[in-house]
Scaffold this motif. Sequence first.
Motif, PDB file in Angstrom:
ATOM      1  N   VAL A 217       0.846  -1.190   0.000  1.00 53.17           N
ATOM      2  CA  VAL A 217       0.000   0.000   0.000  1.00 53.17           C
ATOM      3  C   VAL A 217       0.882   1.239   0.000  1.00 53.17           C
ATOM      4  O   VAL A 217       1.882   1.313   0.726  1.00 53.17           O
ATOM      5  CB  VAL A 217      -0.931   0.023   1.229  1.00 53.17           C
ATOM      6  N   SER A 218       0.534   2.215  -0.820  1.00 51.58           N
ATOM      7  CA  SER A 218       1.320   3.439  -0.889  1.00 51.58           C
ATOM      8  C   SER A 218       1.079   4.299   0.334  1.00 51.58           C
ATOM      9  O   SER A 218      -0.006   4.299   0.920  1.00 51.58           O
ATOM     10  CB  SER A 218       0.963   4.226  -2.151  1.00 51.58           C
ATOM     11  N   GLY A 219       2.123   5.049   0.730  1.00 51.18           N
ATOM     12  CA  GLY A 219       2.021   5.954   1.865  1.00 51.18           C
ATOM     13  C   GLY A 219       1.368   7.263   1.476  1.00 51.18           C
ATOM     14  O   GLY A 219       0.931   7.463   0.333  1.00 51.18           O
ATOM     15  N   HIS A 220       1.332   8.175   2.405  1.00 47.53           N
ATOM     16  CA  HIS A 220       0.653   9.454   2.160  1.00 47.53           C
ATOM     17  C   HIS A 220       1.342  10.254   1.055  1.00 47.53           C
ATOM     18  O   HIS A 220       0.703  10.983   0.310  1.00 47.53           O
ATOM     19  CB  HIS A 220       0.611  10.276   3.446  1.00 47.53           C
ATOM     20  N   ARG A 221       2.664  10.117   0.955  1.00 43.49           N
ATOM     21  CA  ARG A 221       3.397  10.876  -0.061  1.00 43.49           C
ATOM     22  C   ARG A 221       3.570  10.091  -1.356  1.00 43.49           C
ATOM     23  O   ARG A 221       4.239  10.546  -2.268  1.00 43.49           O
ATOM     24  CB  ARG A 221       4.762  11.281   0.483  1.00 43.49           C
ATOM     25  N   SER A 222       2.996   8.892  -1.405  1.00 43.16           N
ATOM     26  CA  SER A 222       3.051   8.024  -2.592  1.00 43.16           C
ATOM     27  C   SER A 222       4.457   7.587  -2.943  1.00 43.16           C
ATOM     28  O   SER A 222       4.693   7.090  -4.031  1.00 43.16           O
ATOM     29  CB  SER A 222       2.409   8.734  -3.812  1.00 43.16           C
ATOM     30  N   ARG A 223       5.412   7.764  -2.052  1.00 40.62           N
ATOM     31  CA  ARG A 223       6.774   7.290  -2.284  1.00 40.62           C
ATOM     32  C   ARG A 223       7.162   6.199  -1.295  1.00 40.62           C
ATOM     33  O   ARG A 223       8.000   5.369  -1.584  1.00 40.62           O
ATOM     34  CB  ARG A 223       7.773   8.452  -2.197  1.00 40.62           C
ATOM     35  N   ASN A 224       6.582   6.235  -0.112  1.00 40.75           N
ATOM     36  CA  ASN A 224       6.847   5.216   0.877  1.00 40.75           C
ATOM     37  C   ASN A 224       5.741   4.165   0.817  1.00 40.75           C
ATOM     38  O   ASN A 224       4.578   4.486   0.622  1.00 40.75           O
ATOM     39  CB  ASN A 224       6.907   5.823   2.281  1.00 40.75           C
ATOM     40  N   ILE A 225       6.108   2.920   0.988  1.00 38.88           N
ATOM     41  CA  ILE A 225       5.114   1.856   0.943  1.00 38.88           C
ATOM     42  C   ILE A 225       5.141   1.059   2.242  1.00 38.88           C
ATOM     43  O   ILE A 225       6.154   1.010   2.938  1.00 38.88           O
ATOM     44  CB  ILE A 225       5.340   0.907  -0.253  1.00 38.88           C
ATOM     45  N   LYS A 226       4.012   0.455   2.554  1.00 37.75           N
ATOM     46  CA  LYS A 226       3.911  -0.413   3.720  1.00 37.75           C
ATOM     47  C   LYS A 226       3.229  -1.716   3.300  1.00 37.75           C
ATOM     48  O   LYS A 226       2.603  -1.799   2.227  1.00 37.75           O
ATOM     49  CB  LYS A 226       3.123   0.270   4.838  1.00 37.75           C
ATOM     50  N   PHE A 227       3.343  -2.718   4.142  1.00 36.63           N
ATOM     51  CA  PHE A 227       2.781  -4.029   3.866  1.00 36.63           C
ATOM     52  C   PHE A 227       1.673  -4.330   4.873  1.00 36.63           C
ATOM     53  O   PHE A 227       1.873  -4.196   6.077  1.00 36.63           O
ATOM     54  CB  PHE A 227       3.861  -5.108   3.951  1.00 36.63           C
ATOM     55  N   GLU A 228       0.512  -4.717   4.369  1.00 34.67           N
ATOM     56  CA  GLU A 228      -0.580  -5.160   5.214  1.00 34.67           C
ATOM     57  C   GLU A 228      -0.749  -6.661   5.005  1.00 34.67           C
ATOM     58  O   GLU A 228      -0.847  -7.127   3.866  1.00 34.67           O
ATOM     59  CB  GLU A 228      -1.869  -4.424   4.876  1.00 34.67           C
ATOM     60  N   VAL A 229      -0.774  -7.412   6.102  1.00 31.70           N
ATOM     61  CA  VAL A 229      -0.781  -8.872   6.017  1.00 31.70           C
ATOM     62  C   VAL A 229      -2.026  -9.423   6.705  1.00 31.70           C
ATOM     63  O   VAL A 229      -2.276  -9.138   7.881  1.00 31.70           O
ATOM     64  CB  VAL A 229       0.486  -9.473   6.671  1.00 31.70           C
ATOM     65  N   TYR A 230      -2.806 -10.205   5.958  1.00 32.72           N
ATOM     66  CA  TYR A 230      -3.943 -10.922   6.536  1.00 32.72           C
ATOM     67  C   TYR A 230      -3.583 -12.395   6.672  1.00 32.72           C
ATOM     68  O   TYR A 230      -3.021 -12.998   5.748  1.00 32.72           O
ATOM     69  CB  TYR A 230      -5.182 -10.794   5.651  1.00 32.72           C
TER      70      TYR A 230
ATOM     71  N   SER B 234      -5.945  -9.089  10.278  1.00 31.92           N
ATOM     72  CA  SER B 234      -4.916  -8.467   9.460  1.00 31.92           C
ATOM     73  C   SER B 234      -4.236  -7.370  10.259  1.00 31.92           C
ATOM     74  O   SER B 234      -4.803  -6.816  11.195  1.00 31.92           O
ATOM     75  CB  SER B 234      -5.510  -7.913   8.170  1.00 31.92           C
ATOM     76  N   ARG B 235      -3.013  -7.058   9.869  1.00 31.29           N
ATOM     77  CA  ARG B 235      -2.240  -6.049  10.579  1.00 31.29           C
ATOM     78  C   ARG B 235      -1.268  -5.390   9.624  1.00 31.29           C
ATOM     79  O   ARG B 235      -0.933  -5.947   8.568  1.00 31.29           O
ATOM     80  CB  ARG B 235      -1.461  -6.676  11.741  1.00 31.29           C
TER      81      ARG B 235
END
Length: 287
Positions: free
Chosen positions: A82-95, A102-103
Amino acid sequence: MNTTLLFSILPKDMLIMDTCNGLILCRSNSAKSTLFVWNPVNGQLAGFPFSSMEIATAIASDSYQSCFTSISFPKFKLVRIVSGHRSRNIKFEVYSSETGASRVSNGTYDSSRRISIASRSIYIKGVLYWIMNRQKLLSFHVEEELTSLISLPCNYPSALNHQVIGESEGILHYAQISKPLYLRVWCLHDETWELKCQLNIVIVLEKYKPNSNGRVMFNQVAVLCFKDSMLLLKFQGHVIGYDFKNGKVIYVYSYEDLNLQSPPASPYQKSPLYPLLSVTNVFPFPS
């Protein structure tokens, strides 16, 4: 298996997003998009909401045999980039299907430039891989939630339909078609790429030229996917298999024979499908 019967239980607007050990990840193409994890052996489905913030979504499962033998749904994890607020950083959401929850993972990737994911995922020995822009692979260890970048083995860029990642003997492989029509296949050993195959692709496609004077053009050839040592190539309405270990070439099918415009369900390839049984469960992601 009769492919027409196999796909007849799915809605007409479904897209294949990913596959892993017998499970297929699909997405409806309607205004209210939904993700589905589907076990095609018995028709089991699990549904999830789809977010426009998703850069990529992948399924990770080690339960290949249970797709065929278990009454309960096979264990799996769904990983969303998933893209971050600035669209340059990404995070992972895992179900996790085991916990039903999910977290947001501790694994993140920060970039000074906007990133894009250029491929479906490959899942090998607990790790998911994607081809990114800038000739990089993005990896995510599903259990340890660690992420890293891996440089691809060549320093010249390639279009999406001229490169693919796959798995052979439990090892990550990367295949690329480059000008002037050379096919190269590398495997990753201990963070080092080893060249396994290099040949002029015209040799493989020779018998499928439209006529004796026809030339194989670079933009006519695409690499679709591979599993083990079998690489699938698209050429002028044909799908051709090439085993890069023994050099064997097989004819798979023609689009005209199946009345198709694109491969129906080649692994790691986004493709339209046809006519869901009732959705068995709907699991929410964190907002």
